[in-house]
Design a protein around this motif. Structure first.
Motif, PDB file in Angstrom:
ATOM      1  N   MET A   1       0.828  -1.073  -0.088  1.00 25.51           N
ATOM      2  CA  MET A   1      -0.053   0.003   0.066  1.00 25.51           C
ATOM      3  C   MET A   1       0.885   1.235  -0.027  1.00 25.51           C
ATOM      4  SD  MET A   1      -2.820   0.977   2.703  1.00 25.51           S
ATOM      5  CE  MET A   1      -3.894  -0.287   2.438  1.00 25.51           C
ATOM      6  N   GLU A   2       0.478   2.182  -0.894  1.00 26.20           N
ATOM      7  CA  GLU A   2       1.598   3.062  -0.957  1.00 26.20           C
ATOM      8  C   GLU A   2       1.191   4.160   0.061  1.00 26.20           C
ATOM      9  OE1 GLU A   2       2.480   6.655  -4.248  1.00 26.20           O
ATOM     10  OE2 GLU A   2       0.980   5.066  -4.710  1.00 26.20           O
ATOM     11  N   ILE A   3       2.141   4.790   0.584  1.00 28.75           N
ATOM     12  CA  ILE A   3       1.926   6.022   1.589  1.00 28.75           C
ATOM     13  C   ILE A   3       2.054   7.294   0.787  1.00 28.75           C
ATOM     14  CG2 ILE A   3       2.972   6.894   3.586  1.00 28.75           C
ATOM     15  CD1 ILE A   3       4.430   4.399   4.192  1.00 28.75           C
ATOM     16  N   GLU A   4       0.677   8.035   1.124  1.00 29.76           N
ATOM     17  CA  GLU A   4       0.716   9.382   0.412  1.00 29.76           C
ATOM     18  C   GLU A   4       1.199  10.415   1.658  1.00 29.76           C
ATOM     19  OE1 GLU A   4      -2.991  10.021  -1.396  1.00 29.76           O
ATOM     20  OE2 GLU A   4      -2.868   8.158  -2.504  1.00 29.76           O
ATOM     21  N   SER A  22      -9.143  12.494   4.309  1.00 30.33           N
ATOM     22  CA  SER A  22      -9.710  12.016   3.361  1.00 30.33           C
ATOM     23  C   SER A  22      -9.071  11.882   2.072  1.00 30.33           C
ATOM     24  CB  SER A  22     -11.261  12.691   2.985  1.00 30.33           C
ATOM     25  OG  SER A  22     -10.876  13.928   2.875  1.00 30.33           O
ATOM     26  N   ASN A  23      -9.086  10.849   1.130  1.00 30.55           N
ATOM     27  CA  ASN A  23      -8.512  10.752  -0.027  1.00 30.55           C
ATOM     28  C   ASN A  23      -6.901  10.456   0.349  1.00 30.55           C
ATOM     29  OD1 ASN A  23     -10.836  11.112  -1.482  1.00 30.55           O
ATOM     30  ND2 ASN A  23     -10.341  13.324  -1.441  1.00 30.55           N
ATOM     31  N   THR A  24      -6.642   9.952   1.379  1.00 31.81           N
ATOM     32  CA  THR A  24      -5.307   9.572   1.770  1.00 31.81           C
ATOM     33  C   THR A  24      -5.253   8.293   2.007  1.00 31.81           C
ATOM     34  OG1 THR A  24      -5.472  10.075   4.275  1.00 31.81           O
ATOM     35  CG2 THR A  24      -4.916  11.830   2.447  1.00 31.81           C
ATOM     36  N   SER A  25      -3.832   7.528   2.162  1.00 30.39           N
ATOM     37  CA  SER A  25      -3.810   6.191   2.630  1.00 30.39           C
ATOM     38  C   SER A  25      -2.610   6.010   3.680  1.00 30.39           C
ATOM     39  CB  SER A  25      -3.548   5.302   1.301  1.00 30.39           C
ATOM     40  OG  SER A  25      -2.634   5.611   0.768  1.00 30.39           O
TER      41      SER A  25
END
Length: 398
Positions: A1-4, A22-25
């Motif tokens: 999973m990519e870290i934003e 929101s819209n982050t991971s």
């Protein structure tokens, strides 16, 4: 999973999840202490229960062979496990590893990026609370083991008795009976239990009969009004006859009610018609069936003067049956029936396969099931039939 959004090691854990925009991971990984952790469970709560949980005003009650229930001060809840088909990850606070002695560097070796959230357990489901009626049948059973009798009073044998089985203090009952404190108190009052030397006891039927008969006998001798019994006069007289003051006062509470009498002062009691009439009916019918006319004759002789020995007061206490042209009556008390609806209806239909509503209603109206009305109970456990439009409905087992 990519870290934003990268966070330095040590700022992760549950706190990081709470701060996800929101819209982050974020990255997740197995925690070094990952495992089944059967001692960790999720509990889903109604918001109204949160104050009781957070302020530690709840208890879990039940014996090893029983399903546990959760009790607040006033209500009882069954604990149900609800599984989920989704993966639910349990992520502990970031300081859990330090508290449990885990290495803070091990996760850095497993991933080029900083591990923000470490999963310690995959949760298969959660526990839910469902309000249920208190399970008070066990209370009746416990109190019936060793009723308080005149023998104990006359022999002054309390010290020996207390070494025997069948005596339960409040803490014993709390441990053994699955009910909240308020529900347990209500159950004790319904069973006319009294606390004697630290133990909750039911009273032997013959003992109660002796007290009530002696009270009525002295009322005639001393011209006491049954609607205005002065406690300061009654207690010394019955104590002289060998009955303890506290037991006499308790019986006044069971068979009567306090009244306000400013002219006489002290505590004044009025004997109530229904409990007194029901008591004498039980005594007459104990262990036998009788011709209805003969019963009514004997019963009215025992009922105190001024009280109305109407058959209506025996609702929920007796049943009748027709044998040829004769009508017989026998004791069948709602207080002796199970409090669990399925068991109650099973017992009723064992006694009689078909019931008219006017017969059935006194034996089911005390059933309380949270979330289910009286009509719902009938739909669930009975089958209703009506021979004609103007006929009374008949209920039979479903």
């Amino acid at each position: 999973m990519e870290i934003e959004k990268s966070l330095p090691y040590g700022e992760g854990g549950a706190e990081a999840i709470l701060n996800v925009q929101s819209n982050t991971s974020i990255s997740i990984a197995y925690h070094q202490l990952f495992g089944p952790h059967d001692d960790l469970m999720l509990l889903e709560l109604d918001e109204k229960l949160l104050p009781d949980i957070l302020n530690q005003r709840v208890t879990l009650r039940g014996q090893p062979d029983e399903d546990a229930v959760l009790c607040t001060q006033s209500k009882t809840y069954a604990i149900k496990f609800v599984g989920t088909s989704n993966s639910v990850f349990l992520i502990p606070p970031s300081n859990l590893s330090i508290a449990l002695g885990a290495s803070s560097n091990s996760s850095e070796k497993d991933h080029d990026n900083a591990v923000v959230a470490s999963v310690i357990k995959v949760v298969p489901g959660s526990m839910e609370l469902v309000e249920v009626a208190p399970r008070l049948d066990k209370l009746k059973l416990l109190l019936s083991e060793n009723p308080y009798s005149f023998y104990e009073v006359s022999q002054m044998n309390t010290e020996l008795t207390h070494k025997n089985k069948g005596l339960y203090s409040w803490s014993d009952l709390v441990e053994k009976v699955q009910a909240s404190d308020e529900e347990l108190c209500t159950g004790l009052r319904a069973l006319a239990a009294v606390e004697i030397d630290g133990y909750w006891r039911s009273l032997d039927e013959n003992f109660v009969d002796e007290i009530l008969n002696m009270l009525l006998h002295n009322a005639v001798l001393n011209d006491w009004l049954l609607s205005a019994l002065n406690e300061d006069e009654v207690l010394p007289v019955l104590e002289a006859d060998g009955f303890p003051r506290e037991i006499v006062r308790h019986c006044l509470g069971v068979y009567g009610s306090k009244v306000v009498d400013e002219t006489r002062g002290g505590c004044t009691w009025r004997l109530e018609e229904r409990p007194v009439c029901v008591h004498f009916a039980r005594v007459i019918l104990r262990g036998k069936k009788m011709n209805l006319e003969r019963f009514m004759e004997e019963w009215r002789k025992k009922v105190p003067e001024g009280m109305n020995g109407s058959f209506d007061v025996l609702e929920g206490e007796v049943l009748t049956e027709k044998i040829g042209i004769e009508t017989r009556i026998y004791a069948f008390s709602v207080s002796s029936l199970p409090s669990v609806p399925a068991e109650r209806f099973s017992k009723l239909f064992q006694e009689k396969p078909k019931w008219e509503w006017k017969e059935l209603q006194p034996f089911v109206r005390d059933l309380k099931v949270p979330g289910l009305s009286s009509e719902g109970l009938l739909l669930k456990y009975t089958r209703r039939s009506q021979p004609s439009a103007d006929a009374e409905p008949i209920f039979s087992a479903r």
